[in-house]
Design an enzyme around this catalytic site. Structure first.
Site, PDB file in Angstrom:
ATOM      1  N   HIS A  49     -18.555  14.318  -3.516  1.00  0.00           N
ATOM      2  CA  HIS A  49     -18.807  15.134  -2.325  1.00  0.00           C
ATOM      3  C   HIS A  49     -19.682  16.346  -2.652  1.00  0.00           C
ATOM      4  CE1 HIS A  49     -16.096  13.423   0.796  1.00  0.00           C
ATOM      5  NE2 HIS A  49     -15.359  13.022  -0.233  1.00  0.00           N
TER       6      HIS A  49
ATOM      7  N   ASP B 280     -16.223  11.609   4.166  1.00  0.00           N
ATOM      8  CA  ASP B 280     -14.997  10.914   4.555  1.00  0.00           C
ATOM      9  C   ASP B 280     -15.027  10.787   6.066  1.00  0.00           C
ATOM     10  OD1 ASP B 280     -14.137  10.961   1.892  1.00  0.00           O
ATOM     11  OD2 ASP B 280     -13.139  12.893   2.155  1.00  0.00           O
TER      12      ASP B 280
ATOM     13  N   GLU C  85     -10.498   4.128  -1.318  1.00  0.00           N
ATOM     14  CA  GLU C  85     -10.320   4.966  -0.127  1.00  0.00           C
ATOM     15  C   GLU C  85     -11.131   4.376   1.017  1.00  0.00           C
ATOM     16  OE1 GLU C  85     -11.568   8.883  -1.302  1.00  0.00           O
ATOM     17  OE2 GLU C  85      -9.803   9.217  -2.573  1.00  0.00           O
TER      18      GLU C  85
ATOM     19  N   HIS D 142     -14.019   6.716   2.484  1.00  0.00           N
ATOM     20  CA  HIS D 142     -14.943   7.404   1.573  1.00  0.00           C
ATOM     21  C   HIS D 142     -16.221   6.581   1.388  1.00  0.00           C
ATOM     22  CE1 HIS D 142     -15.482   9.853  -2.315  1.00  0.00           C
ATOM     23  NE2 HIS D 142     -16.435   8.925  -2.387  1.00  0.00           N
TER      24      HIS D 142
END
Length: 268
Positions: free
Chosen positions: A151, A158, A240, A243
């Site tokens: 990130h 996300d 995830e 993500h």
């Protein structure tokens, strides 16, 4: 009568004293905040229709408090990533859906706070929702917390999908009862997104995008999100479902630390 030399010494001493006071003042000591490179933009400047529910500026996250570096509820991304999201959004809008982002660019100082929190094994106030079945001492070993995050490079976000018209997400009130992030959608924290089988930031293997226990509508929703974004150059993190990283990244090896604020981005 004071001699010219004595008077000069007095002036020099006074000037030195004033300089010392200035250097000690908070204003003088505070270093200017870093700015984002010109390749970064506020997502809203590229697409105003994408819903932004920025979690880390609120206390509703796995730490239980607003996170360092988040000054405003704002999604900041590299321009190529933002433009790719815009293309994905156009396709979703035609089908009656919208993207919703939970987090975008993340300052390194925020990641540092996650690391400090993970090392404090006594702080488990949000465990019942975000990591009910994971011992906090395992967060590093199991890969839920790391010293660096994609990130911070600016091309990772996300996000989820919301059916339009979007219902408002109720606010979280600190101290309210917590429900496991993998509980049925009707029981866990209310979210206006499609049912993905778990909530956002669920530290559990059930959050793995292709976990075989996730079937039916929930699995279809995950594949809908994944295929929509893959078509625009995004790559999903298998652990995830929420993500995604745009490829190729403009800054694949740089971890930034400017705050999440409009003034960090050119033109704001």
């Amino acid at each position: 009568m004071t001699s010219p030399r004595t008077g000069l010494r007095g002036l020099v001493a006074a000037a030195a004293a004033l300089l010392a006071v200035a250097l000690l003042s908070p204003t003088a000591q505070a270093a200017p905040e870093p700015k984002a490179p010109e390749e970064f933009v506020a997502l809203s400047s590229v697409d105003r229709s994408i819903i932004q529910e920025m979690r880390y500026i609120t206390p509703h996250d796995f730490v239980g408090e607003p996170i360092d570096g988040y000054r405003q509820p704002l999604c900041i991304l590299t321009r190529p990533a933002a433009e790719a999201l815009h293309r994905a959004q156009l396709g979703l809008l035609r089908q009656g859906y919208s993207l919703k982002v939970y987090d975008c660019y993340r300052p390194q100082r925020a990641v540092d706070q996650f690391v400090r929190w993970a090392k404090d094994l006594d702080d488990v106030k949000m465990k019942a929702e975000f990591y009910p079945d994971v011992d906090k001492s395992r967060l590093f070993a199991d890969g839920y917390i790391a010293a660096k995050s994609g990130h911070s490079r600016g091309s990772t976000m996300d996000l989820t999908i919301v059916k339009l018209p979007a219902l408002p997400t109720p606010p979280y009130h600190p101290g309210q009862p917590l429900v496991p992030c993998y509980a049925p959608q009707s029981q866990r924290f209310p979210d206006n997104s499609l049912d993905m089988g778990t909530g956002f930031d669920c530290f559990d293997t059930l959050a793995h995008t292709d976990d075989p226990r996730i079937q039916g509508v929930q699995r279809a929703h995950r594949q809908f999100l994944k295929s929509t974004l893959e078509a625009q150059g995004f790559v999903n993190l298998p652990e995830e479902w929420w993500h995604f990283t745009f490829q190729p990244e403009p800054f694949p090896d740089t971890y930034f630390d400017f705050p999440v604020a409009r003034r960090s981005v050119a033109g704001h």
